[in-house]
Write an enzyme that holds these catalytic residues in place. Structure first.
Site, PDB file in Angstrom:
ATOM      1  N   ARG A  44       3.755  23.455  50.086  1.00 20.69           N
ATOM      2  CA  ARG A  44       5.089  23.115  50.583  1.00 20.69           C
ATOM      3  C   ARG A  44       6.739  22.988  49.771  1.00 20.69           C
ATOM      4  NH1 ARG A  44       3.093  17.938  53.215  1.00 20.69           N
ATOM      5  NH2 ARG A  44       0.996  17.681  52.178  1.00 20.69           N
ATOM      6  N   ASP A  70      -2.414  26.674  42.745  1.00 26.94           N
ATOM      7  CA  ASP A  70      -2.692  27.526  44.100  1.00 26.94           C
ATOM      8  C   ASP A  70      -1.240  27.825  45.091  1.00 26.94           C
ATOM      9  OD1 ASP A  70      -5.359  27.783  45.410  1.00 26.94           O
ATOM     10  OD2 ASP A  70      -3.322  26.393  47.275  1.00 26.94           O
ATOM     11  N   TYR A 106       2.014  29.787  53.220  1.00 28.39           N
ATOM     12  CA  TYR A 106       3.005  28.709  52.406  1.00 28.39           C
ATOM     13  C   TYR A 106       4.325  29.241  52.895  1.00 28.39           C
ATOM     14  CZ  TYR A 106      -1.578  26.507  50.585  1.00 28.39           C
ATOM     15  OH  TYR A 106      -2.273  26.513  51.355  1.00 28.39           O
ATOM     16  N   SER A 163     -11.981  29.040  51.570  1.00 27.49           N
ATOM     17  CA  SER A 163     -11.705  27.632  51.357  1.00 27.49           C
ATOM     18  C   SER A 163     -11.784  27.681  53.128  1.00 27.49           C
ATOM     19  CB  SER A 163      -9.743  28.017  51.029  1.00 27.49           C
ATOM     20  OG  SER A 163      -8.739  26.638  51.821  1.00 27.49           O
ATOM     21  N   SER A 222      -5.618  18.390  49.523  1.00 26.84           N
ATOM     22  CA  SER A 222      -5.092  17.177  50.399  1.00 26.84           C
ATOM     23  C   SER A 222      -5.923  15.892  49.534  1.00 26.84           C
ATOM     24  CB  SER A 222      -4.771  17.306  51.783  1.00 26.84           C
ATOM     25  OG  SER A 222      -3.648  17.930  52.013  1.00 26.84           O
ATOM     26  N   GLY A 251      -2.556  14.426  52.350  1.00 25.33           N
ATOM     27  CA  GLY A 251      -1.258  14.630  52.724  1.00 25.33           C
ATOM     28  C   GLY A 251      -0.510  13.432  52.959  1.00 25.33           C
ATOM     29  N   GLY A 291      -0.537  18.012  45.658  1.00 24.84           N
ATOM     30  CA  GLY A 291       0.624  18.631  46.130  1.00 24.84           C
ATOM     31  C   GLY A 291       1.376  18.355  46.097  1.00 24.84           C
ATOM     32  N   SER A 292       2.547  17.504  45.441  1.00 26.95           N
ATOM     33  CA  SER A 292       4.200  16.844  45.373  1.00 26.95           C
ATOM     34  C   SER A 292       4.789  17.911  44.798  1.00 26.95           C
ATOM     35  CB  SER A 292       3.541  15.603  43.882  1.00 26.95           C
ATOM     36  OG  SER A 292       4.764  15.355  43.962  1.00 26.95           O
ATOM     37  N   GLN A 293       5.504  18.072  45.327  1.00 26.10           N
ATOM     38  CA  GLN A 293       6.816  18.450  44.599  1.00 26.10           C
ATOM     39  C   GLN A 293       7.380  18.144  43.912  1.00 26.10           C
ATOM     40  OE1 GLN A 293       6.151  22.262  45.271  1.00 26.10           O
ATOM     41  NE2 GLN A 293       4.422  21.417  46.053  1.00 26.10           N
TER      42      GLN A 293
HETATM   43  P1  NAP Z   1      -1.191  15.426  48.853  1.00 23.49           P
HETATM   44  O1  NAP Z   1      -0.944  15.336  47.532  1.00 23.49           O
HETATM   45  O2  NAP Z   1      -2.406  14.917  49.561  1.00 23.49           O
HETATM   46  O3  NAP Z   1       0.009  14.877  49.397  1.00 23.49           O
HETATM   47  C1  NAP Z   1       0.855  15.489  48.825  1.00 23.49           C
HETATM   48  C2  NAP Z   1       2.148  14.627  49.611  1.00 23.49           C
HETATM   49  O4  NAP Z   1       2.283  13.543  49.685  1.00 23.49           O
HETATM   50  C3  NAP Z   1       3.518  15.399  49.583  1.00 23.49           C
HETATM   51  O5  NAP Z   1       3.840  15.489  50.356  1.00 23.49           O
HETATM   52  C4  NAP Z   1       4.299  14.210  48.396  1.00 23.49           C
HETATM   53  O6  NAP Z   1       5.001  14.254  48.831  1.00 23.49           O
HETATM   54  C5  NAP Z   1       3.599  13.415  49.348  1.00 23.49           C
HETATM   55  N1  NAP Z   1       3.490  12.135  48.298  1.00 23.49           N
HETATM   56  C6  NAP Z   1       3.589  10.256  48.651  1.00 23.49           C
HETATM   57  N2  NAP Z   1       3.162   9.797  46.974  1.00 23.49           N
HETATM   58  C7  NAP Z   1       3.283  10.316  46.697  1.00 23.49           C
HETATM   59  C8  NAP Z   1       2.759  10.300  45.891  1.00 23.49           C
HETATM   60  N3  NAP Z   1       2.915   8.876  45.085  1.00 23.49           N
HETATM   61  N4  NAP Z   1       1.893  11.169  44.419  1.00 23.49           N
HETATM   62  C9  NAP Z   1       2.006  12.530  45.113  1.00 23.49           C
HETATM   63  N5  NAP Z   1       2.507  12.437  46.338  1.00 23.49           N
HETATM   64  C10 NAP Z   1       3.065  11.945  47.298  1.00 23.49           C
HETATM   65  O7  NAP Z   1      -1.876  17.660  49.288  1.00 23.49           O
HETATM   66  P2  NAP Z   1      -1.270  17.892  50.363  1.00 23.49           P
HETATM   67  O8  NAP Z   1       0.454  18.654  49.465  1.00 23.49           O
HETATM   68  O9  NAP Z   1      -1.077  18.492  51.750  1.00 23.49           O
HETATM   69  O10 NAP Z   1      -2.159  19.466  49.637  1.00 23.49           O
HETATM   70  C11 NAP Z   1      -2.393  19.888  48.112  1.00 23.49           C
HETATM   71  C12 NAP Z   1      -2.164  21.249  47.979  1.00 23.49           C
HETATM   72  O11 NAP Z   1      -3.695  21.808  48.951  1.00 23.49           O
HETATM   73  C13 NAP Z   1      -1.326  22.111  48.719  1.00 23.49           C
HETATM   74  O12 NAP Z   1      -0.549  22.584  47.698  1.00 23.49           O
HETATM   75  C14 NAP Z   1      -2.339  23.784  48.482  1.00 23.49           C
HETATM   76  O13 NAP Z   1      -2.568  24.425  47.263  1.00 23.49           O
HETATM   77  C15 NAP Z   1      -3.489  22.863  49.251  1.00 23.49           C
HETATM   78  N6  NAP Z   1      -3.727  22.973  50.962  1.00 23.49           N
HETATM   79  C16 NAP Z   1      -5.054  23.771  50.958  1.00 23.49           C
HETATM   80  C17 NAP Z   1      -5.276  23.731  52.610  1.00 23.49           C
HETATM   81  C18 NAP Z   1      -5.963  24.945  52.851  1.00 23.49           C
HETATM   82  O14 NAP Z   1      -6.480  24.822  53.918  1.00 23.49           O
HETATM   83  N7  NAP Z   1      -6.440  25.874  51.605  1.00 23.49           N
HETATM   84  C19 NAP Z   1      -4.645  23.616  53.449  1.00 23.49           C
HETATM   85  C20 NAP Z   1      -3.461  21.763  52.687  1.00 23.49           C
HETATM   86  C21 NAP Z   1      -3.848  21.957  51.784  1.00 23.49           C
HETATM   87  P3  NAP Z   1       6.350  14.398  47.448  1.00 23.49           P
HETATM   88  O15 NAP Z   1       6.197  16.021  47.202  1.00 23.49           O
HETATM   89  O16 NAP Z   1       7.855  13.876  48.153  1.00 23.49           O
HETATM   90  O17 NAP Z   1       5.763  13.936  46.144  1.00 23.49           O
END
Ligand code: NAP
Length: 304
Positions: free
Chosen positions: A29, A56, A61, A163, A215, A219, A268-270
């Site tokens: 993100r 990662d 992306y 993956s 995730s 997510g 995944g947080s930004q």
């Molecule tokens: P996630 O940690 O499941 O979700 C992150 C999302 O949750 C963000 O939008 C974040 O928003 C939100 N969020 C809300 N409250 C939060 C809190 N208290 N703490 C943390 N986050 C919170 O991870 P994801 O972004 O879906 O995925 C993580 C990573 O996995 C990606 O960046 C990527 O590197 C990898 N990925 C790989 C694949 C693949 O096919 N290989 C697919 C998807 C992801 P905020 O940013 O506002 O905190």
């Protein structure tokens, strides 16, 4: 109540690879919302300063359905161009093999070009971990292996991962590889527990692959639960979170990390504070009883 074993502070990416933190930060993100290099650099610093050194990304992306392919890699490349010393502090992971609007392409010509394009965008001469993002059903694993082995031999790639591969796809690619796989990256979270029982994690332990969990909060759904099942999982996580003085998200990362396969959750947080907070997961300890309570809530039924 006996505790599950505590985690090693670092582990290695394959037998001879660099040391990595037991938790990673992901940049899926990163390019959203018009974020520029200065803000991206703050996030990179937040991760590294918190002791999270595995970063990662992927060439896709930033893609929003029409454009943006390569944008997250390019943004990280801008950060590294402005501050080259950051490169030595991170273990850089990227992925390729998906090219919109075609679903998947791991033909030799495409994959070779994708690796070179990622290197250019990331402003680096080496990607520490290169992962095939999703399997291309039309690519013979022997051909894919040849491209990857050649890229390792050329020094463009340090280590290899996959993956969203099935166990059989992992076994087939690994069979043909000279430089064996060191990671696999499935979706794993308390909301998605299939790989605890479908053999993926058992295969990872057998082959010595580090599982990187994408995730890990579903997510964000673990923070904003939508169903009765989601709420039951959250309640089981919250029990441990409140006992150990951490947030639910930290408890969720720690729950994954307690698995014997050495799962590395990818935060995944930004947001800087949330990235830094994630590192607290290294200190959370689970009892067997509490760990299984989350699993049972996720299954929605008692264990047999
Ligand atoms: P996630 O940690 O499941 O979700 C992150 C999302 O949750 C963000 O939008 C974040 O928003 C939100 N969020 C809300 N409250 C939060 C809190 N208290 N703490 C943390 N986050 C919170 O991870 P994801 O972004 O879906 O995925 C993580 C990573 O996995 C990606 O960046 C990527 O590197 C990898 N990925 C790989 C694949 C693949 O096919 N290989 C697919 C998807 C992801 P905020 O940013 O506002 O905190």
């Amino acid at each position: 109540m006996s505790l599950l074993p505590s985690l090693p502070a670092t582990r290695h990416l394959g037998p001879n690879g660099p040391a990595i933190s037991p938790i990673a930060w992901g940049m899926w993100r990163l390019a959203e919302g018009g974020r520029g290099p200065a803000e991206a650099a703050r996030l990179v610093h937040a991760a590294l300063d918190a002791g999270i050194n595995l970063l990662d990304t992927a060439d896709i992306y930033g893609f929003d359905g029409t454009g943006g392919f390569g944008d997250a890699e390019a943004l990280l490349g801008d950060v590294l161009r402005a501050e080259p010393a950051l490169r030595g502090r991170m273990v850089l992971a990227s992925k390729g093999g998906i090219m919109p609007p075609l679903p998947y392409d791991q033909s030799p010509a495409y994959l070779n070009a994708a690796i070179d394009a990622s290197l250019r965008r990331l402003c680096t001469d080496r990607i520490d971990l290169y992962q095939i993002h999703r399997p291309d059903i039309l690519a013979h694993p022997q051909e894919v292996a040849r491209v990857l082995d050649d890229a390792v031999a050329a020094g463009k790639i340090g280590a290899l991962g996959v993956s969203n591969f099935t166990c059989a796809q992992i076994a087939a690619l690994n069979h043909f590889l000279g430089t064996k796989l060191v990671t696999t990256q499935p979706e794993i979270s308390p909301l998605r527990i299939t790989c605890f029982e479908n053999g993926e994690l058992d295969q990872a332990m057998m082959l010595g692959l580090t599982p990187l969990a994408w995730s890990p909060l579903g997510g964000g759904r673990l923070i904003a639960p939508e169903s009765a099942r989601d709420r039951a999982i959250c309640a089981a996580l919250d029990k441990v979170a409140s006992e150990q003085g951490v947030s639910r998200s930290v408890a969720a990362y720690a729950w994954l990390m307690a698995h014997p396969a050495g799962i590395v959750p990818i935060i995944g947080s930004q947001q800087s504070e949330r990235i830094a907070e994630g590192a607290q997961a290294m200190k959370v300890r689970w009892t067997r009883t509490d760990w299984y309570a989350v699993l049972v809530a996720a299954r929605g039924e008692r264990l047999p």
